[in-house]
Design an enzyme around this catalytic site. Structure first.
Site, mmCIF file in Angstrom:
data_model
loop_
_atom_site.group_PDB
_atom_site.id
_atom_site.type_symbol
_atom_site.label_atom_id
_atom_site.label_comp_id
_atom_site.label_asym_id
_atom_site.label_seq_id
_atom_site.Cartn_x
_atom_site.Cartn_y
_atom_site.Cartn_z
ATOM 1 C CG ASP A 26 4.899 27.881 35.658
ATOM 2 O OD1 ASP A 26 5.248 28.075 36.756
ATOM 3 O OD2 ASP A 26 5.599 28.169 34.526
ATOM 4 C CB CYS A 46 10.878 32.163 24.181
ATOM 5 S SG CYS A 46 11.134 30.542 24.675
ATOM 6 C CD GLN A 49 5.582 18.645 29.086
ATOM 7 O OE1 GLN A 49 5.292 18.344 30.284
ATOM 8 N NE2 GLN A 49 5.260 18.948 28.074
ATOM 9 C CG ASN A 99 5.005 15.975 23.293
ATOM 10 O OD1 ASN A 99 5.058 15.026 22.871
ATOM 11 N ND2 ASN A 99 4.121 16.725 24.072
ATOM 12 C CG HIS A 144 13.914 27.489 24.608
ATOM 13 N ND1 HIS A 144 14.266 28.702 24.815
ATOM 14 C CD2 HIS A 144 14.466 26.583 25.159
ATOM 15 C CE1 HIS A 144 15.139 28.429 25.426
ATOM 16 N NE2 HIS A 144 15.483 27.383 25.832
ATOM 17 C CE LYS A 179 6.114 0.939 -5.476
ATOM 18 N NZ LYS A 179 5.784 -0.080 -4.847
ATOM 19 C CG HIS A 187 10.380 22.236 26.403
ATOM 20 N ND1 HIS A 187 10.133 22.868 24.728
ATOM 21 C CD2 HIS A 187 9.222 21.580 26.524
ATOM 22 C CE1 HIS A 187 8.918 22.783 24.582
ATOM 23 N NE2 HIS A 187 8.347 21.915 25.784
ATOM 24 C CG HIS A 206 14.228 30.423 21.189
ATOM 25 N ND1 HIS A 206 13.120 30.120 21.986
ATOM 26 C CD2 HIS A 206 13.413 30.623 20.140
ATOM 27 C CE1 HIS A 206 11.969 30.267 21.339
ATOM 28 N NE2 HIS A 206 12.163 30.454 20.145
ATOM 29 N NE ARG A 238 -4.031 1.075 2.611
ATOM 30 C CZ ARG A 238 -4.209 2.104 3.560
ATOM 31 N NH1 ARG A 238 -2.988 2.283 4.256
ATOM 32 N NH2 ARG A 238 -5.072 3.136 3.683
ATOM 33 C CB CYS A 285 14.651 32.696 26.444
ATOM 34 S SG CYS A 285 14.754 32.194 24.681
ATOM 35 C CE LYS A 315 0.187 4.759 10.571
ATOM 36 N NZ LYS A 315 -0.946 4.216 9.597
HETATM 37 P P1 H2U Z 1 5.074 21.050 25.605
HETATM 38 O O1 H2U Z 1 4.834 22.411 24.522
HETATM 39 O O2 H2U Z 1 6.020 20.236 25.083
HETATM 40 O O3 H2U Z 1 3.721 20.538 25.559
HETATM 41 O O4 H2U Z 1 5.412 21.887 27.113
HETATM 42 C C1 H2U Z 1 5.431 22.986 27.411
HETATM 43 C C2 H2U Z 1 5.026 22.953 28.887
HETATM 44 O O5 H2U Z 1 5.397 24.209 29.508
HETATM 45 C C3 H2U Z 1 3.579 22.800 29.109
HETATM 46 O O6 H2U Z 1 3.163 21.499 29.809
HETATM 47 C C4 H2U Z 1 4.394 24.261 30.476
HETATM 48 C C5 H2U Z 1 3.163 23.923 29.803
HETATM 49 O O7 H2U Z 1 2.361 23.494 30.815
HETATM 50 N N1 H2U Z 1 4.557 25.783 30.483
HETATM 51 C C6 H2U Z 1 4.949 26.240 31.929
HETATM 52 O O8 H2U Z 1 5.150 25.624 32.807
HETATM 53 N N2 H2U Z 1 5.060 27.707 32.215
HETATM 54 C C7 H2U Z 1 4.830 28.539 31.191
HETATM 55 O O9 H2U Z 1 4.705 29.947 31.431
HETATM 56 C C8 H2U Z 1 4.179 28.526 29.877
HETATM 57 C C9 H2U Z 1 3.941 26.924 29.705
HETATM 58 ZN ZN ZN Z 2 13.584 30.354 23.886
#
Ligand code: H2U
Ligand code: ZN
Length: 344
Positions: free
Chosen positions: A73, A47, A166, A151, A162, A25, A164, A111, A23, A50, A309
């Site tokens: 947060d 950001c 989790q 992610n 930026h 192609k 990062h 960043h 599949r 940053c 996908k």
């Molecule tokens: P993702 O973009 O990978 O989902 O992660 C960003 C995380 O950063 C997200 O879980 C957190 C969001 O809750 N965040 C903070 O803790 N403080 C902030 O000021 C903005 C985003």
């Molecule tokens: Zn940044």
């Protein structure tokens, strides 16, 4: 056999995946994705990750130089035991309170740099930060599992380029690691060897799914991969946690992460989106001789930078399905240059 429809068994989850090589192609007239933004600034005043910038709630980031870790947060899990969770009086409505801690680990003050663009010492710093979070959160009495993940890319719902990751530490073992505990334990009890160690030996005999190998880690496309360019990074030594890494193993992991993410970026010459994460053993006060530390990379892209996908239809209702075979995906990842396209 790999030219016609077949199913393959995922040893870690105990689930099957349908493979439909004939599949690959088919024409595509569906949704296409915007390429990720290139040429980001080294510092973005807007950001929230940053250095020196303000996050939600007015907290200011320090002028950090290496990695930077903070409590999310907008955490999905909270550490406090809330009394009086409403429990419906019915065995059919099953509910339990869940506690936990969510943190964000920034890889670099820059960043604009992603994992493949970090130098090895910076990558070792990231691994050390993940290990430290694992140690600190894993020893809390109300934590049973520490999930480290990244992610990457808007396509994966990542809110900020930026670099990062989790860390979510939870009071219960989540679904995916729970399946892996069960299947690795069953294999160990039956064969006296860890499942992933034996699987790794098998893959080294065949070689066709290997992508990158060093003294301490192997990256390969698993035989049972679901996502088109899914990979699995497996430790050569059976260990339970990121905190078990010796310093040379941590350097080996840094090298493998750089190699695999560089190959991903070079595949379509874009900053390649994915969700990746480490599977460690649970913190359930039991020994885990069955466990082999590993990382999964699940990238959504299929045939180009703009065609992804979708896990819909049969996948949602029945079982996962893929078109290109894991062997072809591995060959494509092996073919690309090892030097990052932005450095060429
Ligand atoms: P993702 O973009 O990978 O989902 O992660 C960003 C995380 O950063 C997200 O879980 C957190 C969001 O809750 N965040 C903070 O803790 N403080 C902030 O000021 C903005 C985003
Ligand atoms: Zn940044």
């Amino acid at each position: 056999m790999f030219d016609s429809p077949h199913r393959r068994f995922n040893l870690l989850t105990g689930e099957w995946v349908l493979v439909s090589p004939q599949r690959a192609k088919r024409p595509w007239l569906g949704q296409t994705e915007k390429p990720p933004v290139e040429n980001l600034p080294q510092y973005d005043p807007t950001c929230y990750l940053c250095p020196r910038n303000e996050r939600a709630g007015g907290i200011k980031n320090p002028d950090y130089r290496g990695t930077f870790t903070f409590d999310n947060d907008f955490a999905s899990l909270l550490p406090d035991l809330i009394q009086g969770t409403h429990v419906p009086d019915s065995p059919l409505l099953n509910v339990e309170p869940e506690r936990g801690i969510c943190r964000v680990v920034c890889f670099s003050p820059r960043h604009d740099l992603t994992l493949p663009e970090l130098e090895i010492p910076a990558l070792e710093g990231v691994i050390a930060a993940w290990a430290e979070q694992t140690r600190e959160l894993g020893k809390k009495d109300f934590i049973q599992y520490v999930q480290v993940f990244e992610n990457k890319g808007a396509m994966m719902g990542c809110s900020n380029p930026h670099p990062h990751s989790q860390v979510w530490a939870s009071g219960h073992i989540p679904n995916e690691p729970a399946k892996e505990v069960e299947n690795q334990k069953a294999y160990f009890n039956e064969h006296g060897q860890p499942l992933l160690s034996e699987y790794l030996d098998e893959e080294h005999k065949h070689k066709e799914r290997l992508i990158a190998v060093n003294d301490h880690f192997t990256a390969l496309v698993p035989f049972w991969a679901i996502w088109p360019f899914e990979t699995l990074v497996i430790a050569h030594r059976a260990m339970s946690y990121l905190t078990d890494l010796t310093s040379s193993e941590a350097s080996g992991l840094a090298d493998i992460l750089k190699q695999i993410t560089t190959r991903y970026d070079n595949l379509f010459e874009i900053s390649f989106p994915y969700s990746m994460g480490f599977h460690q053993a649970p913190f359930d006060d039991q020994p885990h001789p069955e466990w082999v530390l590993h990382a999964h990379f699940y990238p959504p892209l299929l045939r180009s930078a703009s065609v992804r996908k979708f896990m819909v239809g049969f996948e949602m209702l029945a079982m996962p399905q893929r078109d290109i075979t894991p062997e072809i995906a591995a060959a494509r990842l092996r073919e690309v240059p090892t030097l990052h396209y932005r450095k060429r």
